[in-house]
Design a protein around this motif. Structure first.
Motif, PDB file in Angstrom:
ATOM      1  N   GLU A 175      -6.910  -0.041 -11.942  1.00  0.00           N
ATOM      2  CA  GLU A 175      -7.161  -0.811 -10.608  1.00  0.00           C
ATOM      3  C   GLU A 175      -5.962  -0.448  -9.656  1.00  0.00           C
ATOM      4  OE1 GLU A 175      -8.358  -4.784 -11.638  1.00  0.00           O
ATOM      5  OE2 GLU A 175      -9.182  -4.331 -13.715  1.00  0.00           O
ATOM      6  N   GLY A 209       0.833  -1.084   0.123  1.00  0.00           N
ATOM      7  CA  GLY A 209       0.154  -0.137  -0.002  1.00  0.00           C
ATOM      8  C   GLY A 209       1.029   1.221  -0.001  1.00  0.00           C
ATOM      9  N   SER A 239      -5.170  -0.749   3.148  1.00  0.00           N
ATOM     10  CA  SER A 239      -4.587  -0.090   2.131  1.00  0.00           C
ATOM     11  C   SER A 239      -5.583   0.515   1.003  1.00  0.00           C
ATOM     12  CB  SER A 239      -3.419  -0.813   1.330  1.00  0.00           C
ATOM     13  OG  SER A 239      -2.408  -1.264   2.552  1.00  0.00           O
ATOM     14  N   THR A 240      -6.400  -0.494   0.666  1.00  0.00           N
ATOM     15  CA  THR A 240      -7.348   0.265  -0.264  1.00  0.00           C
ATOM     16  C   THR A 240      -8.025   1.268   0.197  1.00  0.00           C
ATOM     17  OG1 THR A 240      -7.837  -2.137  -1.340  1.00  0.00           O
ATOM     18  CG2 THR A 240      -9.520  -0.606  -1.422  1.00  0.00           C
ATOM     19  N   THR A 265     -11.788   0.332 -12.476  1.00  0.00           N
ATOM     20  CA  THR A 265     -11.776  -0.656 -11.053  1.00  0.00           C
ATOM     21  C   THR A 265     -12.708  -1.931 -11.529  1.00  0.00           C
ATOM     22  OG1 THR A 265     -12.721  -0.929  -8.728  1.00  0.00           O
ATOM     23  CG2 THR A 265     -13.933   0.530 -10.141  1.00  0.00           C
ATOM     24  N   ASN A 303     -13.911  -3.515  -9.025  1.00  0.00           N
ATOM     25  CA  ASN A 303     -15.019  -3.478  -7.696  1.00  0.00           C
ATOM     26  C   ASN A 303     -16.008  -2.406  -7.867  1.00  0.00           C
ATOM     27  OD1 ASN A 303     -15.518  -2.961  -4.916  1.00  0.00           O
ATOM     28  ND2 ASN A 303     -13.872  -3.901  -4.252  1.00  0.00           N
ATOM     29  N   LEU A 313      -3.980  -4.806  -3.279  1.00  0.00           N
ATOM     30  CA  LEU A 313      -3.977  -4.278  -1.921  1.00  0.00           C
ATOM     31  C   LEU A 313      -4.797  -4.948  -0.974  1.00  0.00           C
ATOM     32  CD1 LEU A 313      -3.365  -0.589  -2.739  1.00  0.00           C
ATOM     33  CD2 LEU A 313      -1.419  -2.234  -2.528  1.00  0.00           C
ATOM     34  N   GLU A 354      -8.606   5.029  -1.544  1.00  0.00           N
ATOM     35  CA  GLU A 354      -9.805   5.675  -1.738  1.00  0.00           C
ATOM     36  C   GLU A 354      -9.778   7.120  -1.202  1.00  0.00           C
ATOM     37  OE1 GLU A 354     -12.991   3.105  -0.919  1.00  0.00           O
ATOM     38  OE2 GLU A 354     -12.283   1.688  -2.449  1.00  0.00           O
ATOM     39  N   CYS A 401      -5.994  -0.297  -6.921  1.00  0.00           N
ATOM     40  CA  CYS A 401      -6.150  -1.276  -5.591  1.00  0.00           C
ATOM     41  C   CYS A 401      -6.293  -2.660  -5.540  1.00  0.00           C
ATOM     42  CB  CYS A 401      -7.352  -0.691  -4.531  1.00  0.00           C
ATOM     43  SG  CYS A 401      -7.342   1.168  -4.251  1.00  0.00           S
ATOM     44  N   SER A 402      -6.236  -3.202  -6.926  1.00  0.00           N
ATOM     45  CA  SER A 402      -6.690  -4.824  -7.011  1.00  0.00           C
ATOM     46  C   SER A 402      -5.370  -5.670  -6.126  1.00  0.00           C
ATOM     47  CB  SER A 402      -6.400  -4.958  -8.349  1.00  0.00           C
ATOM     48  OG  SER A 402      -5.077  -4.832  -8.954  1.00  0.00           O
ATOM     49  N   GLN A 433     -16.266  -0.129  -4.870  1.00  0.00           N
ATOM     50  CA  GLN A 433     -15.202   1.093  -4.883  1.00  0.00           C
ATOM     51  C   GLN A 433     -15.713   2.031  -5.722  1.00  0.00           C
ATOM     52  OE1 GLN A 433     -11.361   0.529  -6.881  1.00  0.00           O
ATOM     53  NE2 GLN A 433     -10.659   0.715  -4.656  1.00  0.00           N
TER      54      GLN A 433
END
Length: 251
Positions: A173, A151, A182-183, A203, A205, A178, A187, A175-176, A208
């Motif tokens: 992406e 992260g 950390s995500t 993303t 997600n 993490l 954000e 945060c993919s 998200q």
């Protein structure tokens, strides 16, 4: 809303295969725009058209028009280095350079001609503060960036991008790779950064996108099915395919 990017009739081909089909959209200034859709739908490919990263792939043909601040970025005389300074990119996996934290941040400004140590020191500090990382690393600036957590490395990559003073941040992406904590930090950071930058994020997600984005676009099989304010997209989508995707019927 003032638009910073305008895309008209954009098509992209990998050889004979058409990966993007007549994309038309505008991206508003100082907002977060998210691209959602199943794997292979074209969202990352489209993101890379916004700073000509697809130029690095063989057998790619692009037609249509992409304007950044009113200028067609696919004109033959476009300075691609200057474009990528203005429209920077953060990738799916953190990719810090194998050098110190300080040198990771100073690298870009040095490439663009900045040699004044005082200016570089200030840029390093302000960029790390901008990426919400300064307090965590200020006492180890000259240690290897490879010693940071995943992260932290991703926030370092964002700081490295901020150091060259872009206007638009593309995030593929981010945060993919993490963990959830950390995500959450990324954000929160995105929410702060949109005060100063326009952010476009791919993303996988949907939660998200719902949390972080002001505008969301749904891609499917190379088409942009619809683009709406995020709140409307998730509560009252216009297209049945969008509704089926966000309610989990496929994807």
């Amino acid at each position: 809303m003032e638009n910073v990017i305008e895309v008209k009739n954009l098509c992209l081909y990998y050889g004979e295969h058409q990966a993007l089909k007549n994309i038309n959209m505008h991206i508003p200034k100082n907002k977060v725009t998210a691209f959602i859709g199943p794997s292979g739908c074209g969202k990352s490919t489209f993101l890379r058209t916004l700073n000509r990263m697809n130029d690095l792939i063989e057998c790619v043909t692009i037609t249509g028009n992409v304007q950044v601040d009113g200028k067609d970025i696919y004109q033959p005389k476009t300075d691609v280095v200057a474009l990528r300074k203005k429209v920077g990119m953060v990738f799916q996996r953190p990719n810090p350079f194998q050098m110190s934290i300080y040198d990771n941040i100073a690298y870009g400004p040095r490439i663009h001609g900045q040699t004044n140590k005082k200016v570089l020191d200030e840029l390093v500090e302000t960029s790390l503060q901008g990426a919400a990382l300064w307090q965590e690393v200020k006492d180890r600036l000259h240690t290897s960036a490879m010693g940071l957590s995943g992260g932290q490395q991703q926030r370092l990559c964002i700081a490295r991008l901020l150091a060259v003073e872009p206007e638009i941040l593309l995030m593929d992406e981010p945060c993919s790779a993490l963990d959830p904590i950390s995500t959450m930090k990324i954000e929160e950071l995105v929410s702060e950064l949109k005060e100063r930058y326009t952010i476009v994020m791919v993303t996988h997600n949907m939660q998200q996108a719902a949390r972080a984005a002001d505008v969301t676009a749904f891609f499917l099989l190379g088409d942009m099915v619809e683009c709406q304010e995020t709140k409307i997209m998730f509560t009252n989508p216009r297209d049945k395919r969008t509704e089926d995707y966000i309610t989990g019927r496929f994807g």
